[in-house]
Every structure is written in C-alpha cells, then in structure tokens.
Design a protein around this motif. Sequence first.
Motif, mmCIF file in Angstrom:
data_model
loop_
_atom_site.group_PDB
_atom_site.id
_atom_site.type_symbol
_atom_site.label_atom_id
_atom_site.label_comp_id
_atom_site.label_asym_id
_atom_site.label_seq_id
_atom_site.Cartn_x
_atom_site.Cartn_y
_atom_site.Cartn_z
ATOM 1 N N ARG A 95 1.032 -1.626 0.267
ATOM 2 C CA ARG A 95 0.284 0.239 -0.221
ATOM 3 C C ARG A 95 0.678 1.452 -0.190
ATOM 4 O O ARG A 95 1.943 0.645 0.794
ATOM 5 N N GLY A 96 0.192 2.553 -1.045
ATOM 6 C CA GLY A 96 0.641 3.624 -0.935
ATOM 7 C C GLY A 96 1.833 3.275 -2.050
ATOM 8 O O GLY A 96 2.408 2.393 -2.425
ATOM 9 N N VAL A 97 2.597 4.308 -2.343
ATOM 10 C CA VAL A 97 3.047 4.929 -3.747
ATOM 11 C C VAL A 97 4.234 5.528 -2.635
ATOM 12 O O VAL A 97 3.979 6.426 -2.324
ATOM 13 N N SER A 98 5.230 4.702 -3.456
ATOM 14 C CA SER A 98 6.928 6.152 -2.849
ATOM 15 C C SER A 98 7.216 6.390 -4.290
ATOM 16 O O SER A 98 8.180 7.568 -4.107
ATOM 17 N N ASN A 99 6.852 6.228 -5.478
ATOM 18 C CA ASN A 99 7.213 7.251 -6.587
ATOM 19 C C ASN A 99 5.924 7.819 -7.646
ATOM 20 O O ASN A 99 6.057 6.784 -8.708
ATOM 21 N N LEU A 100 5.223 9.184 -7.007
ATOM 22 C CA LEU A 100 4.029 9.315 -8.028
ATOM 23 C C LEU A 100 4.342 8.966 -9.228
ATOM 24 O O LEU A 100 5.420 9.523 -9.633
ATOM 25 N N PRO A 101 4.216 9.011 -10.412
ATOM 26 C CA PRO A 101 3.253 8.835 -11.351
ATOM 27 C C PRO A 101 3.329 10.647 -12.325
ATOM 28 O O PRO A 101 3.332 11.146 -11.319
ATOM 29 N N GLY A 102 3.949 11.077 -13.127
ATOM 30 C CA GLY A 102 4.419 12.143 -13.473
ATOM 31 C C GLY A 102 3.056 12.820 -15.114
ATOM 32 O O GLY A 102 2.095 11.352 -15.486
ATOM 33 N N ILE A 103 3.021 13.658 -15.561
ATOM 34 C CA ILE A 103 1.953 13.618 -16.246
ATOM 35 C C ILE A 103 2.942 13.411 -17.623
ATOM 36 O O ILE A 103 3.445 13.477 -17.912
ATOM 37 N N SER A 104 1.600 13.014 -18.790
ATOM 38 C CA SER A 104 1.481 12.240 -19.475
ATOM 39 C C SER A 104 1.889 11.281 -19.633
ATOM 40 O O SER A 104 2.018 9.893 -20.160
ATOM 41 N N ASP A 105 2.677 10.591 -18.797
ATOM 42 C CA ASP A 105 2.292 8.472 -18.219
ATOM 43 C C ASP A 105 1.503 8.060 -18.773
ATOM 44 O O ASP A 105 0.063 8.449 -18.522
ATOM 45 N N SER A 106 1.301 6.653 -19.230
ATOM 46 C CA SER A 106 0.187 6.012 -19.934
ATOM 47 C C SER A 106 -0.492 5.652 -18.529
ATOM 48 O O SER A 106 0.583 4.443 -18.004
ATOM 49 N N VAL A 107 -1.390 5.008 -18.625
ATOM 50 C CA VAL A 107 -1.894 4.204 -17.488
ATOM 51 C C VAL A 107 -2.635 3.538 -18.552
ATOM 52 O O VAL A 107 -3.494 3.290 -20.269
ATOM 53 N N CYS A 108 -2.985 1.910 -18.001
ATOM 54 C CA CYS A 108 -3.141 0.942 -18.568
ATOM 55 C C CYS A 108 -3.513 0.135 -17.786
ATOM 56 O O CYS A 108 -3.792 -0.024 -17.169
ATOM 57 N N PRO A 109 -4.831 -0.895 -18.365
ATOM 58 C CA PRO A 109 -5.577 -1.692 -17.887
ATOM 59 C C PRO A 109 -4.989 -2.478 -16.530
ATOM 60 O O PRO A 109 -3.206 -3.362 -17.579
ATOM 61 N N ALA A 110 -5.286 -3.186 -15.742
ATOM 62 C CA ALA A 110 -4.328 -3.814 -14.588
ATOM 63 C C ALA A 110 -4.421 -5.278 -15.047
ATOM 64 O O ALA A 110 -5.901 -5.772 -15.088
ATOM 65 N N GLY A 111 -3.906 -6.312 -16.370
ATOM 66 C CA GLY A 111 -4.291 -7.585 -16.264
ATOM 67 C C GLY A 111 -4.537 -8.850 -15.057
ATOM 68 O O GLY A 111 -4.279 -8.095 -13.861
ATOM 69 N N LYS A 112 -4.709 -9.677 -15.461
ATOM 70 C CA LYS A 112 -4.725 -11.225 -13.870
ATOM 71 C C LYS A 112 -3.424 -11.382 -13.806
ATOM 72 O O LYS A 112 -3.651 -11.475 -12.366
ATOM 73 N N ASP A 113 -2.879 -11.038 -14.069
ATOM 74 C CA ASP A 113 -1.231 -10.859 -13.372
ATOM 75 C C ASP A 113 -1.386 -10.218 -12.405
ATOM 76 O O ASP A 113 -0.598 -10.037 -11.237
ATOM 77 N N VAL A 114 -1.587 -9.146 -13.009
ATOM 78 C CA VAL A 114 -0.994 -7.788 -11.881
ATOM 79 C C VAL A 114 -2.358 -7.884 -10.603
ATOM 80 O O VAL A 114 -2.431 -8.231 -8.904
ATOM 81 N N SER A 115 -3.640 -8.104 -11.462
ATOM 82 C CA SER A 115 -4.666 -8.555 -10.133
ATOM 83 C C SER A 115 -4.686 -9.730 -8.706
ATOM 84 O O SER A 115 -4.558 -9.471 -7.931
ATOM 85 N N THR A 116 -3.612 -11.043 -9.740
ATOM 86 C CA THR A 116 -3.819 -12.136 -8.216
ATOM 87 C C THR A 116 -2.324 -11.324 -7.286
ATOM 88 O O THR A 116 -2.257 -11.542 -6.332
ATOM 89 N N VAL A 117 -1.365 -10.836 -7.706
ATOM 90 C CA VAL A 117 -0.594 -10.054 -7.436
ATOM 91 C C VAL A 117 -1.078 -9.312 -5.801
ATOM 92 O O VAL A 117 -0.607 -8.949 -4.934
ATOM 93 N N VAL A 118 -1.729 -7.736 -6.675
ATOM 94 C CA VAL A 118 -2.649 -7.136 -5.376
ATOM 95 C C VAL A 118 -3.698 -7.884 -4.805
ATOM 96 O O VAL A 118 -3.646 -6.873 -3.562
ATOM 97 N N TYR A 119 -4.458 -8.609 -4.806
ATOM 98 C CA TYR A 119 -5.395 -9.549 -4.277
ATOM 99 C C TYR A 119 -4.588 -10.748 -3.291
ATOM 100 O O TYR A 119 -5.712 -11.516 -2.628
ATOM 101 N N ALA A 120 -3.377 -10.916 -3.408
ATOM 102 C CA ALA A 120 -3.192 -12.112 -2.860
ATOM 103 C C ALA A 120 -2.507 -12.021 -1.084
ATOM 104 O O ALA A 120 -2.592 -11.237 -0.747
ATOM 105 N N GLN A 121 -2.743 -13.099 -0.380
ATOM 106 C CA GLN A 121 -2.577 -13.832 1.060
ATOM 107 C C GLN A 121 -1.381 -13.001 0.950
ATOM 108 O O GLN A 121 -0.642 -13.812 0.651
ATOM 109 N N PRO A 122 -1.012 -11.724 1.508
ATOM 110 C CA PRO A 122 0.909 -12.248 2.196
ATOM 111 C C PRO A 122 1.070 -13.359 2.972
ATOM 112 O O PRO A 122 0.124 -13.815 3.715
ATOM 113 N N ALA A 123 2.174 -13.698 2.140
ATOM 114 C CA ALA A 123 2.776 -14.843 3.299
ATOM 115 C C ALA A 123 3.202 -15.205 4.735
ATOM 116 O O ALA A 123 3.658 -15.838 5.725
#
Length: 127
Positions: A95-123
């Motif tokens: 959680r939290g962002v250490s380096n914010l994106p900038g103007i003109s940076d591209s926004v992409c849909p997060a694929g299933k691989d990203v969702s799996t990491v975001v919603y994973a139970q921490p070991a």
Amino acid sequence: MTVTLLRSDHGAPELDDAPLGPIVKINGANLLARANDENEQRAKVGSLVKIGGENDVIGIVESIEISDTSPPRTTISIDLIGEIQHRDGRRFFTRGVSNLPGISDSVCPAGKDVSTVVYAQPAAPPA
C-alpha cells in the motif's frame, strides 16, 4: 516512467495491454487520465489500472466522465492505492506509492497477473 506493452505471439500489442490514455492531472494520490478514443469503452469503474515505472503503480478507477464538448472526451478519475515491488525475484503489492507518476505517463488496464499480486494473501508480514 515508461510502459512496456505485452505482445501476443504475432508481435501486435494485446488489446487489454494497450494504454487507456495519458495522465492529464495529478492531485496527490488522485489522477485524471484522458482516454484514447479507441479505448474509452475499456475503462470500468472499480477496475484496477497500472502506470509503469521502476515499480508498477496501481490505482482503482473511481469515475468515468464524458465531456459535453465537441468532440466529446472521456476522462477517467483514478485513486492510487499502492505499487507492485520486485524483491528476490518475487513480485508483491504494498500500500502507498513511493514514486508518483507524472503528467503524460500512460495508464493501462491491470491484467490478471497484476490482480493476482494485488489480491494475494501475504505469506508473511512485509519486512
């Protein structure tokens, strides 16, 4: 920050990996992105998006608005929630962002691989 597009076996960008559009406004952890005309139907409220960089910054689509200008423009409001970091060959979400994106940076849909990491139970608790 840069975005690397994933490619299919034929070398063409995957539709789901193509950028939704560039960031046009930043207000702390809230972003506005302007949807590319061909991608305006792909943004969905509540879906995860990513902005590539050293770590992938992850956000949630909060709202979508179509302007009453001619031609109409679609604006996507995004709340940043965290980032995917890489350590010891593993990817994990924090959680939290250490380096914010900038103007003109591209926004992409997060694929299933990203969702799996975001919603994973921490070991184990993060170090």
